[in-house]
Design a protein around this motif. Structure first.
Motif: not given
Ligand SMILES: Nc1ncnc2c1ncn2[C@@H]1O[C@H](COP(=O)(O)OP(=O)(O)OP(=O)(O)O)[C@@H](O)[C@H]1O
Ligand SMILES: O=P(O)(O)OC[C@H]1O[C@H](OP(=O)(O)OP(=O)(O)O)[C@H](O)[C@@H]1O
Ligand SMILES: [Mg+2]
Length: 295
Positions: A229, A252-254, A258, A260
């Motif tokens: 991440n 896309q991270l939640s 950020w 991944a």
């Protein structure tokens, strides 16, 4: 043990130098082969395979004669049957390294023989009589070639003037204080089929699937997966600093801001890359082994 199958593919595995690495490769490709201490007809986890352990020198001849559908053996031992076999693929592995083997013309370090032509009228010992005779004929050199049952290095200079032998790492040549005069042939294992088997639709499909999996297993060798991440604003720094991370998947991270990052890299660069990733700001870095890569 899996049940027996209606249709089977007769596949030869080379007994000898290539046996261990070939079984390892088959296992990575998804085919577990169970070799017992004296058994030359090993079982496997695929009931459609009918396996034979045959000396590498003889695999191509039995395929050529149609007794075996297909098999793995060195190009060196199959080259004289080349016209009668279907060469499904080269498989770039060896006994100890990922490098090919070389058939080399070798003399003692202090021998007066400096070039192939110096062999005129001399005696050569080798396990590869046909390979050596073909080479001498092409060069117009007249020398006596005698078959050697092995441990060939010991024969120079007392029993013969030169030898032709296989080398991979070069350690046998070094240990016996020998010098290479010329390279006759370079060889990797190949996967060969008989023309008859290749014309049979079921066998052909089975062999093509096997080829795909063997190549995928080789492709994954020495590579690892890497996942982490990263703050989205560090992404360009990461891609700039780490050219080894080609074509990564970015998602896309939640958590806002950020991403991944996932990629496949050579295992040998991992020890340099992981600390750099950490410095750039990556978190939750994981490295995992890969079994197969299908391009
Ligand atoms: N040291 C080696 N490293 C990698 N491959 C090898 C090595 N020696 C032989 N090979 C390959 O393995 C195949 C069989 O080799 P070879 O003819 O020497 O028989 P072998 O299996 O080593 O048995 P033997 O003990 O009789 O020599 C060939 O295709 C050859 O290129
Ligand atoms: O370059 P290297 O990595 O040292 O490998 C070369 C050695 O491997 C083979 O021997 P093998 O083990 O097959 O025994 P052999 O002498 O009975 O053929 C070959 O005949 C050399 O002796
Ligand atoms: Mg050998």
């Amino acid at each position: 043990m899996p049940e027996s199958s209606e249709q089977t593919l007769k596949l030869a595995i080379p007994k000898g130098s290539l046996e261990g690495p070939t079984l390892d490769l088959l296992a990575k490709a998804g085919y577990e082969v169970y070799v017992s201490s004296r058994g030359l007809r090993p079982a496997s986890n695929d009931p459609e395979l009918d396996l034979y352990l045959i000396r590498a020198q003889e695999v191509a001849r039995y395929i050529d004669q149609g007794f075996i559908d297909c098999g793995i053996t060195g190009y060196d031992w199959a080259s004289e049957f080349e016209d009668n076999l279907v060469d499904l693929t080269e498989l770039p592995y060896s006994r100890a390294t990922p490098r090919p083997t070389h058939w080399v013309l070798v003399v003692p370090e202090d021998s007066p023989i400096r070039k192939p032509e110096d062999l005129q009228g001399k005696r050569i010992a080798t396990e590869g009589v046909a390979i050596t005779e073909r080479y001498l004929k092409a060069k117009g050199i007249d020398a006596e070639v005698e078959f050697s049952w092995g441990a060939t290095e010991v024969k120079v200079p007392d029993l013969v003037d030169a030898i032709v032998d296989v080398t991979e790492t070069g350690s046998s040549i070094k240990a016996n204080k020998l010098r290479i005069v010329d390279t006759l042939l370079t060889s990797f294992p190949h996967f060969y089929a008989s023309k008859g088997a290749f014309e049979d639709p079921w066998k052909r499909q089975k062999m093509e699937r096997l080829t795909l999996l063997l190549k995928a297993a080789l492709e994954a060798r020495d590579k690892v997966g890497l996942k982490m991440n990263l703050p989205a604003d560090k992404l360009s720094a990461l891609l700039e600093k780490l050219p080894a991370m080609r074509r990564p998947t970015i998602s896309q991270l939640s958590e806002e801001g950020w991403v991944a990052v996932e990629t496949v890299i050579d295992e040998k660069v991992v020890r340099d890359i992981i600390p750099t990733l950490k410095e750039i700001g990556a978190e939750g870095i994981i490295e995992y082994p890969l079994n197969k890569i299908v391009p």
